[in-house]
Design a protein around this motif. Structure first.
Motif, PDB file in Angstrom:
ATOM      1  N   ALA A  14       0.839  -1.203   0.000  1.00 31.31           N
ATOM      2  CA  ALA A  14       0.000   0.000   0.000  1.00 31.31           C
ATOM      3  C   ALA A  14       0.873   1.251   0.000  1.00 31.31           C
ATOM      4  O   ALA A  14       0.591   2.234  -0.701  1.00 31.31           O
ATOM      5  N   VAL A  15       1.949   1.225   0.813  1.00 31.53           N
ATOM      6  CA  VAL A  15       2.856   2.368   0.862  1.00 31.53           C
ATOM      7  C   VAL A  15       3.471   2.599  -0.516  1.00 31.53           C
ATOM      8  O   VAL A  15       3.676   3.734  -0.939  1.00 31.53           O
ATOM      9  N   PHE A  16       3.729   1.556  -1.239  1.00 33.27           N
ATOM     10  CA  PHE A  16       4.303   1.676  -2.566  1.00 33.27           C
ATOM     11  C   PHE A  16       3.239   2.070  -3.604  1.00 33.27           C
ATOM     12  O   PHE A  16       3.494   2.870  -4.496  1.00 33.27           O
ATOM     13  N   LEU A  17       2.023   1.544  -3.489  1.00 35.64           N
ATOM     14  CA  LEU A  17       0.978   1.751  -4.496  1.00 35.64           C
ATOM     15  C   LEU A  17       0.237   3.098  -4.346  1.00 35.64           C
ATOM     16  O   LEU A  17      -0.239   3.650  -5.335  1.00 35.64           O
ATOM     17  N   ILE A  18       0.145   3.632  -3.133  1.00 40.59           N
ATOM     18  CA  ILE A  18      -0.594   4.879  -2.933  1.00 40.59           C
ATOM     19  C   ILE A  18       0.041   6.038  -3.713  1.00 40.59           C
ATOM     20  O   ILE A  18      -0.656   6.742  -4.436  1.00 40.59           O
ATOM     21  N   PRO A  19       1.348   6.277  -3.627  1.00 38.64           N
ATOM     22  CA  PRO A  19       1.922   7.371  -4.430  1.00 38.64           C
ATOM     23  C   PRO A  19       1.744   7.156  -5.934  1.00 38.64           C
ATOM     24  O   PRO A  19       1.514   8.109  -6.675  1.00 38.64           O
ATOM     25  N   ILE A  20       1.806   5.893  -6.361  1.00 39.79           N
ATOM     26  CA  ILE A  20       1.603   5.616  -7.792  1.00 39.79           C
ATOM     27  C   ILE A  20       0.165   5.943  -8.185  1.00 39.79           C
ATOM     28  O   ILE A  20      -0.087   6.536  -9.243  1.00 39.79           O
ATOM     29  N   ALA A  21      -0.796   5.607  -7.333  1.00 38.39           N
ATOM     30  CA  ALA A  21      -2.201   5.900  -7.619  1.00 38.39           C
ATOM     31  C   ALA A  21      -2.449   7.416  -7.664  1.00 38.39           C
ATOM     32  O   ALA A  21      -3.181   7.920  -8.524  1.00 38.39           O
ATOM     33  N   VAL A  22      -1.842   8.147  -6.714  1.00 35.57           N
ATOM     34  CA  VAL A  22      -1.994   9.613  -6.695  1.00 35.57           C
ATOM     35  C   VAL A  22      -1.393  10.218  -7.965  1.00 35.57           C
ATOM     36  O   VAL A  22      -2.002  11.086  -8.606  1.00 35.57           O
ATOM     37  N   LEU A  23      -0.210   9.743  -8.352  1.00 34.72           N
ATOM     38  CA  LEU A  23       0.438  10.242  -9.558  1.00 34.72           C
ATOM     39  C   LEU A  23      -0.408   9.949 -10.795  1.00 34.72           C
ATOM     40  O   LEU A  23      -0.593  10.813 -11.655  1.00 34.72           O
ATOM     41  N   PHE A  24      -0.937   8.765 -10.880  1.00 38.24           N
ATOM     42  CA  PHE A  24      -1.790   8.376 -12.006  1.00 38.24           C
ATOM     43  C   PHE A  24      -3.042   9.267 -12.067  1.00 38.24           C
ATOM     44  O   PHE A  24      -3.443   9.729 -13.130  1.00 38.24           O
ATOM     45  N   THR A  25      -3.636   9.559 -10.913  1.00 37.10           N
ATOM     46  CA  THR A  25      -4.835  10.401 -10.861  1.00 37.10           C
ATOM     47  C   THR A  25      -4.511  11.826 -11.322  1.00 37.10           C
ATOM     48  O   THR A  25      -5.276  12.439 -12.084  1.00 37.10           O
ATOM     49  N   LEU A  26      -3.380  12.357 -10.876  1.00 34.88           N
ATOM     50  CA  LEU A  26      -2.980  13.689 -11.306  1.00 34.88           C
ATOM     51  C   LEU A  26      -2.757  13.762 -12.812  1.00 34.88           C
ATOM     52  O   LEU A  26      -3.178  14.720 -13.470  1.00 34.88           O
ATOM     53  N   ILE A  27      -2.109  12.762 -13.374  1.00 29.95           N
ATOM     54  CA  ILE A  27      -1.873  12.732 -14.819  1.00 29.95           C
ATOM     55  C   ILE A  27      -3.202  12.672 -15.570  1.00 29.95           C
ATOM     56  O   ILE A  27      -3.402  13.385 -16.560  1.00 29.95           O
ATOM     57  N   LEU A  28      -4.121  11.881 -15.080  1.00 32.26           N
ATOM     58  CA  LEU A  28      -5.437  11.762 -15.705  1.00 32.26           C
ATOM     59  C   LEU A  28      -6.193  13.093 -15.656  1.00 32.26           C
ATOM     60  O   LEU A  28      -6.773  13.531 -16.659  1.00 32.26           O
ATOM     61  N   LEU A  29      -6.166  13.762 -14.513  1.00 33.28           N
ATOM     62  CA  LEU A  29      -6.844  15.053 -14.373  1.00 33.28           C
ATOM     63  C   LEU A  29      -6.228  16.116 -15.276  1.00 33.28           C
ATOM     64  O   LEU A  29      -6.935  16.920 -15.901  1.00 33.28           O
ATOM     65  N   LEU A  30      -4.900  16.168 -15.351  1.00 26.53           N
ATOM     66  CA  LEU A  30      -4.231  17.138 -16.213  1.00 26.53           C
ATOM     67  C   LEU A  30      -4.551  16.913 -17.688  1.00 26.53           C
ATOM     68  O   LEU A  30      -4.766  17.864 -18.437  1.00 26.53           O
TER      69      LEU A  30
END
Length: 198
Positions: A14-30
């Motif tokens: 989870a510690v590894f996947l949460i930052p990846i999920a946040v980054l993916f969400t930001l890229i999608l929003l942009l």
């Protein structure tokens, strides 16, 4: 012990996947935001038009722009200005007279009455010299100087500009003072005269 190892594995994942999920969400929003702005009419290149761009209506301006954009002053008739002059004289409001006579001169200019304009400018200059304010006195003297210059009377123009320059200095308007001094030098006026107001 197996449950504890599974829990630790899930936590580290989870510690590894949460930052990846946040980054993916930001890229999608942009990317969505870029697509929307590319599709909006404001982002489309506009065709050049033959018509000049029009000023924004006053209601479309921001509050800061409203504060910077003074409303246009209403143009008063000569009769209205004469009434104001009479009222100021009756009330003894002598500092208002220079500005009122200057407005009267502008009113006569709009009507094409050159002699009446000059008489009003002389009154504006006289009341300004006697009662102030210096800025109104200077504006009247400057207008008289320009009129004399236009008529080919450089001596009178220089005298009026000199008095305007002095009045702007008294008013603390250094920029106007310097501009008139430059105008005087360009026309060969002496800049070291000592004049009395007349």
């Amino acid at each position: 012990m197996g449950d504890k190892a599974t829990l630790e594995t899930l936590l580290s994942a989870a510690v590894f996947l949460i930052p990846i999920a946040v980054l993916f969400t930001l890229i999608l929003l942009l990317s969505r935001r870029r697509r929307r702005s590319a599709q909006s009419p404001a982002a489309q290149p506009r065709e050049p038009s033959a018509e000049p761009p029009q000023a924004e209506p006053l209601h479309a301006l921001s509050p800061d722009q409203h504060a910077q954009t003074p409303p246009p002053a209403p143009v008063e008739s000569v009769e209205t200005i004469l009434e104001k002059i009479e009222t100021a004289l009756v009330r003894g409001e002598k500092t208002a007279l220079s500005g009122l006579y200057y407005e009267l001169a502008a009113g006569h200019a709009r009507l094409g009455k050159a002699e009446a304009r000059m008489a009003a400018l002389r009154s504006a200059a006289g009341y300004g010299a006697l009662h102030g304010p210096p800025g109104a006195h200077a504006a009247a003297r400057l207008a008289l100087g320009e009129a004399a210059h236009s008529a080919g009377d450089l001596t009178t123009a220089c005298e009026q500009w000199q008095m305007a320059r002095t009045a702007y200095l008294q008013a603390g308007e250094a920029e106007h003072h310097a501009r008139i001094e430059k105008r005087m030098r360009e026309n060969g006026c002496p800049t070291d005269w000592v004049l009395t107001d007349f």
